[in-house]
Design a protein around this motif. Structure first.
Motif, mmCIF file in Angstrom:
data_model
loop_
_atom_site.group_PDB
_atom_site.id
_atom_site.type_symbol
_atom_site.label_atom_id
_atom_site.label_comp_id
_atom_site.label_asym_id
_atom_site.label_seq_id
_atom_site.Cartn_x
_atom_site.Cartn_y
_atom_site.Cartn_z
ATOM 1 N N TYR A 14 0.850 -1.186 0.000
ATOM 2 C CA TYR A 14 0.000 0.000 0.000
ATOM 3 C C TYR A 14 0.891 1.243 0.000
ATOM 4 C CZ TYR A 14 -3.607 -3.336 1.372
ATOM 5 O OH TYR A 14 -4.473 -4.408 1.408
ATOM 6 N N CYS A 15 0.596 2.158 -0.930
ATOM 7 C CA CYS A 15 1.403 3.370 -1.066
ATOM 8 C C CYS A 15 0.686 4.556 -0.424
ATOM 9 C CB CYS A 15 1.685 3.663 -2.536
ATOM 10 S SG CYS A 15 2.731 2.424 -3.349
ATOM 11 N N PHE A 16 1.470 5.393 0.241
ATOM 12 C CA PHE A 16 0.944 6.601 0.874
ATOM 13 C C PHE A 16 1.888 7.761 0.586
ATOM 14 C CE2 PHE A 16 -0.978 3.210 3.303
ATOM 15 C CZ PHE A 16 -2.257 3.677 3.564
ATOM 16 N N LEU A 17 1.323 8.941 0.656
ATOM 17 C CA LEU A 17 2.120 10.156 0.567
ATOM 18 C C LEU A 17 2.266 10.711 1.972
ATOM 19 C CD1 LEU A 17 3.449 12.239 -1.406
ATOM 20 C CD2 LEU A 17 1.327 13.541 -1.231
ATOM 21 N N CYS A 18 3.501 10.771 2.473
ATOM 22 C CA CYS A 18 3.777 11.319 3.796
ATOM 23 C C CYS A 18 3.992 12.822 3.654
ATOM 24 C CB CYS A 18 5.001 10.648 4.402
ATOM 25 S SG CYS A 18 5.347 11.167 6.095
ATOM 26 N N LYS A 19 3.104 13.593 4.244
ATOM 27 C CA LYS A 19 3.115 15.048 4.078
ATOM 28 C C LYS A 19 3.423 15.711 5.412
ATOM 29 C CE LYS A 19 0.459 18.574 1.605
ATOM 30 N NZ LYS A 19 -0.838 18.881 0.965
ATOM 31 N N THR A 20 4.401 16.613 5.411
ATOM 32 C CA THR A 20 4.782 17.329 6.620
ATOM 33 C C THR A 20 4.460 18.812 6.481
ATOM 34 O OG1 THR A 20 7.034 17.689 5.784
ATOM 35 C CG2 THR A 20 6.646 15.688 7.066
ATOM 36 N N SER A 21 4.556 19.521 7.583
ATOM 37 C CA SER A 21 4.300 20.976 7.626
ATOM 38 C C SER A 21 2.910 21.307 7.111
ATOM 39 C CB SER A 21 5.367 21.739 6.824
ATOM 40 O OG SER A 21 6.661 21.464 7.316
ATOM 41 N N ASP A 22 1.960 20.426 7.374
ATOM 42 C CA ASP A 22 0.581 20.653 6.928
ATOM 43 C C ASP A 22 -0.362 19.914 7.871
ATOM 44 O OD1 ASP A 22 -1.551 21.531 5.504
ATOM 45 O OD2 ASP A 22 -1.137 20.389 3.683
ATOM 46 N N ASP A 23 -1.391 20.604 8.335
ATOM 47 C CA ASP A 23 -2.378 20.011 9.231
ATOM 48 C C ASP A 23 -3.445 19.318 8.392
ATOM 49 O OD1 ASP A 23 -4.134 19.308 11.195
ATOM 50 O OD2 ASP A 23 -4.198 21.278 12.153
ATOM 51 N N LEU A 24 -3.504 17.994 8.480
ATOM 52 C CA LEU A 24 -4.434 17.218 7.658
ATOM 53 C C LEU A 24 -5.757 16.937 8.360
ATOM 54 C CD1 LEU A 24 -2.039 14.577 6.023
ATOM 55 C CD2 LEU A 24 -2.845 16.742 5.080
ATOM 56 N N PRO A 61 -4.444 11.777 9.626
ATOM 57 C CA PRO A 61 -3.616 12.734 10.388
ATOM 58 C C PRO A 61 -2.860 12.009 11.502
ATOM 59 C CG PRO A 61 -5.928 13.436 10.238
ATOM 60 C CD PRO A 61 -5.875 12.003 9.819
ATOM 61 N N LEU A 62 -1.577 12.283 11.622
ATOM 62 C CA LEU A 62 -0.750 11.656 12.651
ATOM 63 C C LEU A 62 -0.227 12.676 13.646
ATOM 64 C CD1 LEU A 62 1.259 9.164 10.403
ATOM 65 C CD2 LEU A 62 -0.722 8.674 11.825
ATOM 66 N N GLY A 63 -0.671 13.895 13.520
ATOM 67 C CA GLY A 63 -0.237 14.964 14.408
ATOM 68 C C GLY A 63 -0.747 16.288 13.881
ATOM 69 N N HIS A 64 -0.321 17.381 14.516
ATOM 70 C CA HIS A 64 -0.764 18.698 14.086
ATOM 71 C C HIS A 64 -0.067 19.154 12.802
ATOM 72 C CE1 HIS A 64 -3.102 19.083 17.643
ATOM 73 N NE2 HIS A 64 -2.059 19.099 18.474
ATOM 74 N N VAL A 251 -21.318 16.712 11.085
ATOM 75 C CA VAL A 251 -19.894 16.450 10.875
ATOM 76 C C VAL A 251 -19.063 17.668 11.241
ATOM 77 C CG1 VAL A 251 -18.139 15.871 9.156
ATOM 78 C CG2 VAL A 251 -20.387 14.771 9.075
ATOM 79 N N PHE A 252 -19.604 18.849 10.981
ATOM 80 C CA PHE A 252 -18.831 20.068 11.193
ATOM 81 C C PHE A 252 -19.125 20.741 12.530
ATOM 82 C CE2 PHE A 252 -18.205 19.485 6.703
ATOM 83 C CZ PHE A 252 -16.896 19.905 6.529
ATOM 84 N N GLU A 253 -19.910 20.099 13.369
ATOM 85 C CA GLU A 253 -20.093 20.631 14.718
ATOM 86 C C GLU A 253 -18.777 20.626 15.493
ATOM 87 O OE1 GLU A 253 -23.158 18.563 16.731
ATOM 88 O OE2 GLU A 253 -24.800 19.546 15.633
ATOM 89 N N THR A 254 -17.888 19.708 15.118
ATOM 90 C CA THR A 254 -16.599 19.644 15.808
ATOM 91 C C THR A 254 -15.774 20.895 15.592
ATOM 92 O OG1 THR A 254 -15.731 18.457 13.873
ATOM 93 C CG2 THR A 254 -16.459 17.138 15.748
ATOM 94 N N PHE A 255 -16.006 21.612 14.499
ATOM 95 C CA PHE A 255 -15.272 22.850 14.251
ATOM 96 C C PHE A 255 -15.629 23.914 15.296
ATOM 97 C CE2 PHE A 255 -14.643 21.224 9.898
ATOM 98 C CZ PHE A 255 -13.289 21.488 9.765
ATOM 99 N N VAL A 256 -16.845 23.828 15.827
ATOM 100 C CA VAL A 256 -17.267 24.795 16.835
ATOM 101 C C VAL A 256 -16.549 24.537 18.153
ATOM 102 C CG1 VAL A 256 -19.224 25.696 18.125
ATOM 103 C CG2 VAL A 256 -19.514 25.036 15.726
ATOM 104 N N HIS A 257 -16.414 23.244 18.505
ATOM 105 C CA HIS A 257 -15.827 22.881 19.802
ATOM 106 C C HIS A 257 -14.313 22.676 19.709
ATOM 107 C CE1 HIS A 257 -19.960 22.386 21.073
ATOM 108 N NE2 HIS A 257 -20.161 21.529 20.089
ATOM 109 N N ASP A 258 -13.829 22.286 18.521
ATOM 110 C CA ASP A 258 -12.395 22.025 18.360
ATOM 111 C C ASP A 258 -11.939 22.550 17.003
ATOM 112 O OD1 ASP A 258 -9.811 21.098 18.697
ATOM 113 O OD2 ASP A 258 -10.294 19.100 17.928
ATOM 114 N N PRO A 259 -11.920 23.869 16.801
ATOM 115 C CA PRO A 259 -11.526 24.408 15.504
ATOM 116 C C PRO A 259 -10.070 24.110 15.207
ATOM 117 C CG PRO A 259 -11.673 26.151 17.136
ATOM 118 C CD PRO A 259 -12.205 24.911 17.782
ATOM 119 N N VAL A 260 -9.755 23.805 13.936
ATOM 120 C CA VAL A 260 -8.380 23.519 13.544
ATOM 121 C C VAL A 260 -7.991 24.465 12.419
ATOM 122 C CG1 VAL A 260 -8.464 21.132 14.255
ATOM 123 C CG2 VAL A 260 -9.184 21.710 11.958
#
Length: 260
Positions: A14-24, A61-64, A251-260
């Motif tokens: 299985y192939c993945f793209l590991c992306k850094t410096s970006d909040d996924l 997402p594996l981190g911020h 689904v987007f109620e989480t943006f109210v309580h935990d905005p990213v």
């Protein structure tokens, strides 16, 4: 970004793209939103008959600041396709950047005023100097008539659904490298989904359109353009979203309580 390959417990790779410096995290929530929409589209008789869907992919997402994106083979960006087609026809597509910079200094994009006559001349010059060639890509990738028709139908459906979904979400940053096409199916796929709720209007070059539907994208829709299958698919998608708005909003109620 780095491409990595993992071997699963089933022995498959299985192939993945590991992306850094970006909040996924936003991308993951938008993809969850898309999974729900696909479920509602499958349940709606008219949407199911028209084979409406969003081409999705895994976002982990594996981190911020980093995470994994599912790697999808056989994709090409709109920018790559357009540049290659212009090169085939001997058109210097870099000329458009030089021309824009000459008449519109970058620091004045937000404040500059263009009269209707000048805007018409600018639009005419750009359309004449850089004609649409996306339809040629479909002819090259799908030379057999039945395959070409099936690919163009999938392109129309996926483009229509993501146009409406992007409009509802206020999805921005829709430049030519964030819109991709599948060489095997014709699907239109959007990536980099973290600019939401009309944040594109705050960019150095503000995005003032509800979704990207340029002449090149319209050209690939066929002789009817956006009238016909594309418009009908948009109407069906919007109706399905309206009928299921309560579930989608959750689904987007989480943006109210935990905005990213």
């Amino acid at each position: 970004p780095k491409k990595i390959e993992l071997i699963g417990t089933d022995g498959k790779r299985y192939c993945f793209l590991c992306k850094t410096s970006d909040d996924l995290r936003k991308d993951a929530r938008v993809m969850e939103f898309c999974y729900m929409i696909n479920n509602f589209l499958r349940k709606d008789p008219e949407a199911r008959d028209r084979s409406l869907y969003i081409r999705t992919y895994a976002v982990i997402p594996l981190g911020h600041e980093w995470g994994l994106l599912q790697w999808i083979d056989n994709l090409e960006t709109l920018k790559l396709i357009t540049a290659r087609e212009y090169e085939k026809h001997g058109i210097d597509y870099q000329k458009i950047n030089r021309f824009i910079k000459e008449i519109l200094p970058r620091q004045e994009y937000k404040d500059i005023f263009i009269s209707k006559s000048n805007l018409f001349c600018l639009t005419f010059f750009l359309c004449y100097s850089f004609p649409c060639h996306l339809n040629n890509w479909f002819l090259d990738c799908f030379p057999e008539p039945s395959l070409w028709l099936a690919a163009r139908t999938r392109y129309t459906n996926t483009l229509a659904v993501m146009s409406i979904v992007g409009y509802v979400l206020g999805l921005g940053d829709r430049h030519a490298e964030n819109i991709l096409f599948d060489r095997l199916s014709g699907d239109c796929i959007h990536v980099d989904l973290n600019m939401l709720f009309d944040k594109g209007s705050d960019l150095p070059v503000p995005e003032v359109v509800p979704f990207r539907l340029t002449q090149s994208l319209v050209d690939a829709l066929g002789v009817l353009g956006y009238k016909g299958k594309f418009e009908k698919s948009c109407r069906v998608t919007l109706r399905v979203l309206q009928e299921n708005k309560e579930s989608l909003l959750s689904v987007f109620e989480t943006f109210v309580h935990d905005p990213v």
